[in-house]
Design an enzyme around this catalytic site. Structure first.
Site: not given
Length: 225
Positions: A75, A117, A121
């Protein structure tokens, strides 16, 4: 800390106070490697769409839920503070090279997930796109998936403790203080493993406190398993 791709509503404890540091690239304490149980994601996506398969942006079928079987997929690799986490540390984020996206699809089987992502992040890692996704690949290589969860051909009923213990036994140096199980409704949704900035196992009390507290969870079988 919970990303929006590949997860539903996760049963967790209330969040701890957020670190007061600004969302500055490279300023964080450790990583969380989030491994999503792909069959749960695909089942929940189909339920939300009244049985229709999940779709990417633009109406394309989500490759994660296609013919190729997936079990645990990455993930994300999330920079963390001891309390809370940074996010969206540069807006807009530097653009990703399509070659990098394509190269990650064996671990993160959705272009939309890779882009998300990175934006939320990856930029906070302080690494460039190539460096960050190399770190994702190295982090995934650190963790061995327990054999029982590689290709189950039937639904497994598990407890969070059983899943944690299986990962601990399969990974020397990993202990229960460095792992947390996530759930969505009555399904196992993910396993989160805490890593140092050098990608060694480390304890993470806040992440552990936010783990699933349900007694029993289902793990749908791998597609085509």
């Amino acid at each position: 800390m919970v990303g929006v791709i590949g997860l539903g509503l996760v049963a967790v404890a209330p969040a701890a106070a957020q670190d007061r540091r600004p969302n500055e690239p490279g300023q964080f304490d450790f990583y969380v490697l989030s491994l999503s149980w792909s069959p749960s994601w695909c089942e929940e996506s189909a339920e939300r769409r009244n049985g229709r398969p999940a779709r990417e942006d633009g109406g394309r079928p989500d490759p994660q839920c296609g013919e190729r079987p997936f079990s645990f997929v990455v993930h994300g690799l999330w920079p963390q503070y001891e309390r809370g986490f940074p996010e969206y540390c540069q807006v807009p984020a530097p653009r990703l090279n399509r070659e990098i996206v394509s190269a990650m699809l064996d671990l993160m089987p959705s272009p939309r997930l890779v882009f998300h992502e990175w934006d939320k992040h990856g930029v906070c890692s302080g690494l460039g796109p190539r460096g960050y996704f190399e770190a994702v690949r190295k982090a995934r290589a650190v963790v061995k998936i327990p054999e029982v969860y590689l290709e189950p051909d039937r639904t497994l009923m598990v407890t969070p403790d059983e899943v944690e213990e299986a990962f601990v036994k399969a990974n020397p140096g990993l202990d229960r203080a460095a792992i947390a199980v996530g759930c969505s409704r009555n399904r196992l949704s993910e396993v989160r493993i805490c890593l140092t900035r050098e990608l060694g196992f480390r304890a993470c009390p806040e992440v552990d406190r936010r783990a699933c507290r349900r007694d029993r969870l289902s793990m749908p079988p791998v597609r085509g398993g």
